[in-house]
Design an enzyme around this catalytic site. Sequence first.
Site, PDB file in Angstrom:
ATOM      1  N   ASP A   2       0.832  -1.207   0.000  1.00  0.00           N
ATOM      2  CA  ASP A   2       0.000   0.000   0.000  1.00  0.00           C
ATOM      3  C   ASP A   2       0.870   1.263   0.000  1.00  0.00           C
ATOM      4  O   ASP A   2       0.681   2.182   0.791  1.00  0.00           O
ATOM      5  CB  ASP A   2      -0.924  -0.013   1.234  1.00  0.00           C
ATOM      6  CG  ASP A   2      -2.188   0.822   1.021  1.00  0.00           C
ATOM      7  OD1 ASP A   2      -2.507   1.153  -0.130  1.00  0.00           O
ATOM      8  OD2 ASP A   2      -2.854   1.154   2.025  1.00  0.00           O
ATOM      9  N   TRP A  59      -8.638   4.863 -12.349  1.00  0.00           N
ATOM     10  CA  TRP A  59      -7.209   4.791 -12.016  1.00  0.00           C
ATOM     11  C   TRP A  59      -6.403   4.546 -13.297  1.00  0.00           C
ATOM     12  O   TRP A  59      -5.862   5.480 -13.894  1.00  0.00           O
ATOM     13  CB  TRP A  59      -6.998   3.690 -10.960  1.00  0.00           C
ATOM     14  CG  TRP A  59      -5.651   3.665 -10.311  1.00  0.00           C
ATOM     15  CD1 TRP A  59      -4.530   4.310 -10.729  1.00  0.00           C
ATOM     16  CD2 TRP A  59      -5.285   2.948  -9.125  1.00  0.00           C
ATOM     17  NE1 TRP A  59      -3.487   4.037  -9.872  1.00  0.00           N
ATOM     18  CE2 TRP A  59      -3.919   3.205  -8.886  1.00  0.00           C
ATOM     19  CE3 TRP A  59      -5.957   2.100  -8.240  1.00  0.00           C
ATOM     20  CZ2 TRP A  59      -3.227   2.653  -7.800  1.00  0.00           C
ATOM     21  CZ3 TRP A  59      -5.270   1.554  -7.160  1.00  0.00           C
ATOM     22  CH2 TRP A  59      -3.922   1.836  -6.945  1.00  0.00           C
ATOM     23  N   TRP A  80     -11.541   6.561  -1.666  1.00  0.00           N
ATOM     24  CA  TRP A  80     -11.575   5.085  -1.583  1.00  0.00           C
ATOM     25  C   TRP A  80     -11.938   4.567  -0.205  1.00  0.00           C
ATOM     26  O   TRP A  80     -12.105   3.354  -0.032  1.00  0.00           O
ATOM     27  CB  TRP A  80     -10.209   4.512  -1.991  1.00  0.00           C
ATOM     28  CG  TRP A  80      -9.049   5.139  -1.250  1.00  0.00           C
ATOM     29  CD1 TRP A  80      -8.288   6.188  -1.693  1.00  0.00           C
ATOM     30  CD2 TRP A  80      -8.538   4.800   0.045  1.00  0.00           C
ATOM     31  NE1 TRP A  80      -7.321   6.505  -0.750  1.00  0.00           N
ATOM     32  CE2 TRP A  80      -7.453   5.664   0.321  1.00  0.00           C
ATOM     33  CE3 TRP A  80      -8.875   3.837   1.003  1.00  0.00           C
ATOM     34  CZ2 TRP A  80      -6.720   5.613   1.518  1.00  0.00           C
ATOM     35  CZ3 TRP A  80      -8.152   3.776   2.194  1.00  0.00           C
ATOM     36  CH2 TRP A  80      -7.088   4.654   2.440  1.00  0.00           C
ATOM     37  N   LYS A 111     -13.994  -7.367  -1.541  1.00  0.00           N
ATOM     38  CA  LYS A 111     -13.902  -6.727  -0.225  1.00  0.00           C
ATOM     39  C   LYS A 111     -15.064  -7.226   0.630  1.00  0.00           C
ATOM     40  O   LYS A 111     -16.232  -7.085   0.250  1.00  0.00           O
ATOM     41  CB  LYS A 111     -14.007  -5.209  -0.379  1.00  0.00           C
ATOM     42  CG  LYS A 111     -14.010  -4.443   0.951  1.00  0.00           C
ATOM     43  CD  LYS A 111     -12.652  -4.411   1.607  1.00  0.00           C
ATOM     44  CE  LYS A 111     -12.739  -3.785   3.003  1.00  0.00           C
ATOM     45  NZ  LYS A 111     -11.411  -3.661   3.630  1.00  0.00           N
ATOM     46  N   GLU A 115     -16.099  -4.977   6.672  1.00  0.00           N
ATOM     47  CA  GLU A 115     -14.707  -4.783   7.109  1.00  0.00           C
ATOM     48  C   GLU A 115     -14.247  -3.403   6.635  1.00  0.00           C
ATOM     49  O   GLU A 115     -14.476  -3.015   5.494  1.00  0.00           O
ATOM     50  CB  GLU A 115     -13.805  -5.892   6.541  1.00  0.00           C
ATOM     51  CG  GLU A 115     -14.116  -7.259   7.147  1.00  0.00           C
ATOM     52  CD  GLU A 115     -13.152  -8.354   6.691  1.00  0.00           C
ATOM     53  OE1 GLU A 115     -12.151  -8.050   6.016  1.00  0.00           O
ATOM     54  OE2 GLU A 115     -13.426  -9.520   7.029  1.00  0.00           O
ATOM     55  N   ASP A 120     -12.059  -0.052   5.518  1.00  0.00           N
ATOM     56  CA  ASP A 120     -10.965   0.260   4.588  1.00  0.00           C
ATOM     57  C   ASP A 120      -9.802   0.953   5.286  1.00  0.00           C
ATOM     58  O   ASP A 120      -8.701   1.028   4.741  1.00  0.00           O
ATOM     59  CB  ASP A 120     -11.464   1.188   3.473  1.00  0.00           C
ATOM     60  CG  ASP A 120     -12.526   0.530   2.630  1.00  0.00           C
ATOM     61  OD1 ASP A 120     -12.307  -0.595   2.164  1.00  0.00           O
ATOM     62  OD2 ASP A 120     -13.597   1.141   2.455  1.00  0.00           O
TER      63      ASP A 120
HETATM   64  C1  BGC Z   1      -6.905  -4.586   4.640  1.00  0.00           C
HETATM   65  C2  BGC Z   1      -6.744  -6.052   4.936  1.00  0.00           C
HETATM   66  C3  BGC Z   1      -8.086  -6.745   4.935  1.00  0.00           C
HETATM   67  C4  BGC Z   1      -8.814  -6.448   3.634  1.00  0.00           C
HETATM   68  C5  BGC Z   1     -10.215  -7.023   3.622  1.00  0.00           C
HETATM   69  C6  BGC Z   1      -7.676  -4.388   3.356  1.00  0.00           C
HETATM   70  O1  BGC Z   1      -7.931  -3.030   3.157  1.00  0.00           O
HETATM   71  O2  BGC Z   1      -5.657  -3.970   4.573  1.00  0.00           O
HETATM   72  O3  BGC Z   1      -6.125  -6.213   6.192  1.00  0.00           O
HETATM   73  O4  BGC Z   1      -7.939  -8.133   5.084  1.00  0.00           O
HETATM   74  O5  BGC Z   1      -8.914  -5.061   3.417  1.00  0.00           O
HETATM   75  O6  BGC Z   1     -11.036  -6.396   4.545  1.00  0.00           O
END
Ligand code: BGC
Length: 395
Positions: free
Chosen positions: A123, A216, A316, A344, A348, A350
């Site tokens: 990253d 992008w 993002w 994704k 969870e 970002d």
């Molecule tokens: C994170 C990961 C995570 C993934 C899925 C990424 O942005 O850096 O640690 O597993 O997203 O949530």
Amino acid sequence: MKGLYFATLVASAITSTLAAPVEPVEEKRAPKASSCASAVTLSGNPFASRTLYPNLAYSSEVLAAAASITDSALAAKATAVSNVGTFLWIDTISKISKVEQELQNIPCNQIGGFVIYDLPGRDCAAKASNGELAAGDITTYKSQYIDPIVTLFKKYPNVALALIIEPDSLPNLVTNANLTTCQNSADGYKAGVAYALQQLNLPNVAMYVDAGHGGWLGWDANLKPGAQMLASVYKTAGSPKQVRGFSTNVAGWNSWDKSPGEFSTATDAKYNKCQNEKTYVDTFAPLLKSDGMPNNAIVDTGRNAVTGLRLEWGDWCNVNGAGFGVRPTSNTGDSLADAFVWVKPGGESDGTSDSSANRYDSYCGKSDAFKPAPEAGTWNEAYFEMLIKNAVPSF
Ligand code: BGC
């Protein structure tokens, strides 16, 4: 029948202490088909006759979330999300130990999706997903990350697998080469992606190299250098047979085919003809082909249901107002697009919105980003519930 009888009996015996009997997690999952009887060899579109596997890791997160929701209609929708096929991110060396239980659980009519994501200096143009390996540490990447994954996959030749190789890495080398961090990561990204492609080239595996998204590499000036970058790494790897093409919109927000595109009225729109992901796929694929690389795509539709939310195309992080998008399917209506997939895991994060955190990135503090938000990869219950409420199609 027996199970039901037992459940009723237990429930009546404990009604005085518990509000409702707790259903075992297993019962909420769709019944499982059996695994393949012989070795799998993938060629052509691997999603054509298989659906994307709903992994145990994401299902558990989602079912735990559903159990905490008091609104029963919303809880039922949340439970339904646990049956949607989603990729599992192998984002650390320690995460490899969670993969085997998934490989043992993937039935023959499904394909397991995994994201390879642990490059040294990860990253490089942002902060939120900086990884565990320092730039330059290609030795650890190879020996402690890729090699053990290869060993594990070799134990399960009867299981079909789709891999997304290192989201954002090669696109960053195309457009962020001015940053010292990306300069420091560049050699390791190229060597690491090439090594991954070479070593993970197993008959039961289909690989997609990440190509960012239309906002992008879709810019006029980025299309050719982008295709050249991917193709050159693919060739360095020895043109592995099981590379199927590229992935787009991973953890992204772009619509598949909204027309005119979401940012088509921006002042710089004339420099980007790839205003939706379909146009991007259809424009990028021929360039890859002429550079000698396989060019079929998979597109992340996990969170792209709602448009018009971002202030700028490049925003993002935890976009506020987003909704779950089209469920995984090989029915894309585009012969270059193998499948719409969920990459994704929705819910969870970002990146953290805590400005004092080490991995705080200012994009996660912008006014169009949902707040508060925890560290990247960590569960955000409020965000998950928002994705359900805004889902198109709805749950
Ligand atoms: C994170 C990961 C995570 C993934 C899925 C990424 O942005 O850096 O640690 O597993 O997203 O949530």
